[in-house]
Design an enzyme around this catalytic site. Sequence first.
Site, PDB file in Angstrom:
ATOM      1  N   ASP A 187     -58.135   3.880 -51.212  1.00 28.93           N
ATOM      2  CA  ASP A 187     -57.181   2.903 -51.728  1.00 28.93           C
ATOM      3  C   ASP A 187     -57.870   1.805 -52.520  1.00 28.93           C
ATOM      4  O   ASP A 187     -57.201   0.986 -53.151  1.00 28.93           O
ATOM      5  CB  ASP A 187     -56.352   2.291 -50.591  1.00 28.93           C
ATOM      6  CG  ASP A 187     -57.206   1.670 -49.511  1.00 28.93           C
ATOM      7  OD1 ASP A 187     -57.915   2.432 -48.815  1.00 28.93           O
ATOM      8  OD2 ASP A 187     -57.179   0.437 -49.355  1.00 28.93           O
ATOM      9  N   ASP A 199     -61.061  -4.511 -55.956  1.00 27.84           N
ATOM     10  CA  ASP A 199     -61.002  -4.933 -54.549  1.00 27.84           C
ATOM     11  C   ASP A 199     -62.360  -5.371 -54.018  1.00 27.84           C
ATOM     12  O   ASP A 199     -63.024  -4.664 -53.267  1.00 27.84           O
ATOM     13  CB  ASP A 199     -60.409  -3.825 -53.667  1.00 27.84           C
ATOM     14  CG  ASP A 199     -58.920  -3.637 -53.935  1.00 27.84           C
ATOM     15  OD1 ASP A 199     -58.288  -4.593 -54.409  1.00 27.84           O
ATOM     16  OD2 ASP A 199     -58.406  -2.544 -53.683  1.00 27.84           O
TER      17      ASP A 199
END
Length: 472
Positions: A243, A253
């Site tokens: 993810d 991220d």
Amino acid sequence: MKLHSHFAGLGTTFSSPVQPQPLDNPELVSSNPVIADLLGCGSFSQEQLTRLCNGESLGDQSPVAMVYAGHQFGSWVPRLGDGRAMLLGEVQGTDGKLYDLHLKGAGLTPYSRNGDGRAVLRSTIREYLCSEAMHALGIPTTRPLCLINSSTPVYREKTETGAAMIRVAESHVRFGTFEYFSYSQQYDALQTLADYVIARHFPDWTDDADRVEKLLAQAIQSTAEMIAHWQAAGWCHGVMNTDNMSILGHTIDYGPFGFLDGFDAAHICNHSDWQGRYAFSRQPHIGHWNCTALAQALLPILPGGKEKAEQLLEDYPDHFAKKYSQLIRRKFGLEDGAEGDSALIDEIFTLMQKERTDYPLFFRRLSEGQAEDLFIDRESFQSWYKQYQQRLQQEGRDEATVRESMLAANPAYVLRNHLLQIAIDKAESGDYSEVNRLLEAIQQPFTEREEFADYLQLPPDWAEHLEISCSS
């Protein structure tokens, strides 16, 4: 600045409508004028940027939280999604490309699970600065527009202040976005997602029968090359869950990341990663693993099926090796590959591993012909250096040309964790000057300037004891 709603227009199968929950007493910590100009908001005042970053001036725009799933530390989690981030919309940049505006830290979404949907100043500063540092090093990445702090309390290991930032990216679609629809057997939605990504980023493939195959091949190559950049730069992501992998092969991220100080191939930058799954040396392998997970997710819509997926995955090691070899040769000042280069480079890395030689300083000082003082075993270094000099002479270039090329490949300013910690400590006391000073330095990392001389030193002893976890 006109916001479009292309991804939101795919419908509630792909995302959930949300509204930002503004922070109390927001104040602008920093803004990135380069990105502001790219997005056409370079003339915005500090107040306007603050309101935008606090989700207060969106007009009729309806933000959404994107749904996705993922393999987290190798284990399948069937539903994740943006738990503390919202896609405000897309903006056409002055370069003609569409960019996602992602507001991170804006409060609860349907995917927040047991979280509060907030980000803290500490983690937001880390992502804000590192994403810009990576761009300046030539590494594909998301980028920051602005960052705010507030008086809203947020509870982590201790009580901290809530913060928010706007992250800019060409796409926020992840490997895990495809996994979500594949594993839930929503194959029509899986095809819709693939076609959306292709139409937006690879429009020449739109009508091709093998367009999904091309998308997978592109994702495999761009991921391999991105991780080659990480390895050459001595950078660890820390949480390479599927993810956290962009379909475009862009770094996304930023959590418990870290640039290497002393060289250690087995370095683990995330103290939550007690098994070392995402150790520095394992990143290329994990990238391949993640691409395999993506290929598995695409099988229901991949015309060539498993056989074609396996064929494409076989190219990953070659893509990685080719890019890494190119990048690492540049760092050593070698334009052309020659027999014996791998052995020569392995020899110095072995010595660096043994002595935990500072990775960024070694390359910067090697560029200047002054690396010897970094080694305890001078004799071994001198023996290697003699071979290295002989290899450079084979290139047939003059010393000044070699040095210039190496200085352009080996940064003077690296965003080390201890530099971030100093900026964070000051910011938490209300002084944001060091955040902006670091931003100025890292945006031109290869150019030494007298005002940033303190950034060129070896890290202090206390830096070795810094621990970065997923909560960062």
